[in-house]
Design an enzyme around this catalytic site. Structure first.
Site, PDB file in Angstrom:
ATOM      1  N   CYS A 380      50.810  19.077  79.890  1.00  0.00           N
ATOM      2  CA  CYS A 380      51.256  17.691  80.052  1.00  0.00           C
ATOM      3  C   CYS A 380      50.766  17.351  81.337  1.00  0.00           C
ATOM      4  O   CYS A 380      49.520  16.954  81.918  1.00  0.00           O
ATOM      5  CB  CYS A 380      52.782  17.790  80.195  1.00  0.00           C
ATOM      6  SG  CYS A 380      53.193  15.997  79.807  1.00  0.00           S
ATOM      7  N   HIS A 514      53.106  19.841  74.748  1.00  0.00           N
ATOM      8  CA  HIS A 514      54.048  21.033  75.097  1.00  0.00           C
ATOM      9  C   HIS A 514      54.260  21.905  74.177  1.00  0.00           C
ATOM     10  O   HIS A 514      55.127  22.222  73.242  1.00  0.00           O
ATOM     11  CB  HIS A 514      55.337  20.365  75.144  1.00  0.00           C
ATOM     12  CG  HIS A 514      55.775  19.470  76.547  1.00  0.00           C
ATOM     13  ND1 HIS A 514      55.887  20.094  77.979  1.00  0.00           N
ATOM     14  CD2 HIS A 514      55.356  18.165  76.820  1.00  0.00           C
ATOM     15  CE1 HIS A 514      55.826  19.090  78.676  1.00  0.00           C
ATOM     16  NE2 HIS A 514      55.852  17.883  77.997  1.00  0.00           N
ATOM     17  N   GLU A 516      54.941  25.195  74.435  1.00  0.00           N
ATOM     18  CA  GLU A 516      55.899  26.099  74.705  1.00  0.00           C
ATOM     19  C   GLU A 516      57.015  25.792  73.532  1.00  0.00           C
ATOM     20  O   GLU A 516      57.889  26.563  73.181  1.00  0.00           O
ATOM     21  CB  GLU A 516      56.460  25.815  76.200  1.00  0.00           C
ATOM     22  CG  GLU A 516      57.266  24.739  76.459  1.00  0.00           C
ATOM     23  CD  GLU A 516      56.187  23.777  76.771  1.00  0.00           C
ATOM     24  OE1 GLU A 516      56.820  22.688  77.819  1.00  0.00           O
ATOM     25  OE2 GLU A 516      55.138  23.762  76.655  1.00  0.00           O
TER      26      GLU A 516
END
Length: 542
Positions: A380, A514, A516
């Protein structure tokens, strides 16, 4: 019909109700049950989207674009079931819904009150959409005794009476502190917490007791007697090395069996714990280790990067190595040389963030990684800073910047609405609302065939979760690519840059999304697995 487990907390906050709920859900899943987890947050914010990371920790984003509590990340990682907007509610959302109904006249002129209107709204949330599940676990945020939590506790008390007999169980998570001067664990805080809960009208069926050492049988009997709970239902929740040891630990203590027994269900056969045991074995018996530098701006509170930390550990699981994290405040690099901090690490990760503070430090981290050929993962904001670094030092645009930091003549990064909406320029008022103004949730991206990132994914079509207001400006794409930075992924319409990489670098990838948020211990995200693999290679060079 679904059965309901309500999980409350007492004595102190941050005892791990979210982990407890996730672990219990995983144990029930391991027995073949279909499980859903919901989080009820007592704060007055509509969602945590505009809350400071230092106040709330990470904002976990779901596929459908909900900004939710970080506990939903635990739920997803432990169960593999994607969460959604209907798995998290706040007092703010409940009050907003009620006020909207009142303005429409839905209450037909009635006086709107906490009971029944607020409690009914909470109950409707808890009960809605559970037809396909065997168990619904509801975690009540906060601590028993908090004034903010009272409507939620009243609502679940009412549900205990309204649901069919034998379909609601209450678990109370408490703390047994050890007093060094006395040399013993103390039961009194738990007794008082249960007394408070019972005064509300809720009698816990199970006590889950946090402690840093074994709880003697005599103390369990004492809790059973004074809290009016079966002795077998006083379950110790001892500290463990990692959160992925919790399901195994709770199973050994009999939590899942006790829950099933409370519902009148035979706890046999035992759950299949093979994959949890494999994860635990890999965590405790690594075949090597790597060190990853996280150059961030919220490093004072690790919960601000909770999913990121877990995804890095998942990458370690995929490669059978231990991942050590070196936390570096980005602002340090604005006054000090990054080299002493970064030359010994095996990978550099620059995570997401908002605002100008620390931005120059992150740009310098990207520069160091590019020049020194150290694996770099920009997520990001980390991708945006890598693009600004390339614009300044490879393209020669000295004043390249982001409009997030203020007006600039070279907006390499800006609000996508600042350069494109249809074919018209749009301006957003600087004093406008922040809530609900971001690109949120799952979006598809098209990856270039033959790119490094497409090779890592094993596909050119991906879907990932986003949470950002700013994008890399497509007007600079051609110049950046001419300088060697490949725009390897774009939105399907070719308008929004999604990923960048240096083809001549061992591992330098930036992503606007993102990843994750979609990593699991049993299914590590391919980008994190590949990043840690690259870090292992780097560890052989330093």
């Amino acid at each position: 019909m679904a059965r309901y487990v309500f999980i409350t907390g007492g004595v102190v906050s941050s005892l791990g109700k979210g982990i407890a709920a996730a672990a219990l859900a995983a144990l029930l899943q391991a027995r073949g049950y279909r499980v859903r987890i919901r989080k009820l947050d007592p704060y007055l914010n509509v969602d945590p989207g505009t809350m400071s990371p230092y106040q709330h920790g990470e904002v976990f984003v779901t596929d459908d674009g909900a900004e939710t509590d970080l506990d939903l990340g635990h739920y997803e990682r432990f169960t593999g079931r994607p969460a959604n907007q209907q798995d998290n509610i706040t007092t703010g959302r409940i009050y907003r819904n009620i006020i909207e109904k009142e303005r429409r006249g839905d209450y037909l002129g009635a006086t709107v009150q906490v009971i029944p209107h607020v409690t009914d709204e909470i109950k409707n949330f808890v009960l809605e959409g559970n037809e396909d599940y065997d168990f619904v676990l509801c975690e009540i945020g906060g601590t028993v005794g908090d004034i903010e939590a009272m409507p939620f506790l009243e609502a679940i008390r009412q549900l205990g009476n309204e649901l069919p007999r034998g379909t609601a169980v209450y678990i109370h998570l408490t703390l047994m502190p050890y007093i060094p001067a006395a040399g013993e664990l103390k039961t009194k805080p738990t007794q008082h917490s249960v007394k408070e809960l019972r005064s509300i009208g809720i009698a816990p069926d199970i006590l889950l007791v946090r402690a840093d050492r074994e709880i003697p049988e005599s103390e369990r009997r004492k809790l059973s007697l004074f809290c009016n709970v079966r002795e077998s239902a006083v379950i110790q929740a001892l500290d463990v090395a990692t959160i992925y040891d919790v399901p195994i630990a709770y199973h050994k203590e009999g939590l899942d069996s006790e829950v099933l027994s409370a519902f009148g269900i035979d706890p046999a056969p035992k759950p299949r714990m093979d994959r949890w045991e494999e994860v635990s074995n890999r965590l405790h018996n690594p075949e090597g280790e790597v060190t990853i530098a996280i150059v961030g701006k919220y490093t004072g509170l690790k919960d601000a990067y909770k999913s990121l930390i877990e995804a890095l550990y998942h990458g370690g699981l995929a490669n059978k190595v231990k991942v050590n994290l070196d936390w570096i405040e980005a602002e340090v690099f604005e006054s000090e040389d990054p080299a002493p901090y970064l030359e010994k690490v095996h990978g550099i990760l620059v995570p997401g963030g908002f605002g100008e503070r620390g931005a120059e430090g992150k740009i310098l981290a990207a520069k160091f990684a590019r020049e020194r050929k150290v694996p770099y993962f920009g997520i990001c904001f980390g991708m945006q800073m890598a693009c600004i670094e390339a614009a300044r030092n490879l393209v020669g645009i000295e004043n390249a910047s982001s409009t997030e930091f203020g007006p600039t003549k070279e907006p390499v990064v800006g609000l996508m609405t600042e350069w494109l909406k249809g074919n018209m320029l749009e301006k957003r008022a600087s004093a406008g609302d922040l809530g609900g103004t971001m690109r949120l949730g799952a979006y598809e991206a098209a990856l270039k065939s033959g790119s490094k990132i497409a090779e890592i994914y094993g596909s050119t079509d991906i879907s990932e979760r986003h949470r950002h207001r700013y994008e890399v400006n497509i007007d600079y794409k051609e110049r950046l690519e001419s300088a060697g930075l490949n725009f390897a992924g774009m939105s399907p319409d070719g308008v929004l840059p999604e990923t960048v990489e240096y083809p001549d670098h061992p591992w330098f990838i930036g992503v606007q999304y993102h990843p994750e948020l979609k990593s699991r211990p049993f299914e590590p995200h391919p980008l994190f697995a590949s990043f840690i693999e690259a870090a292992i290679e780097q560890s052989r060079l330093v």
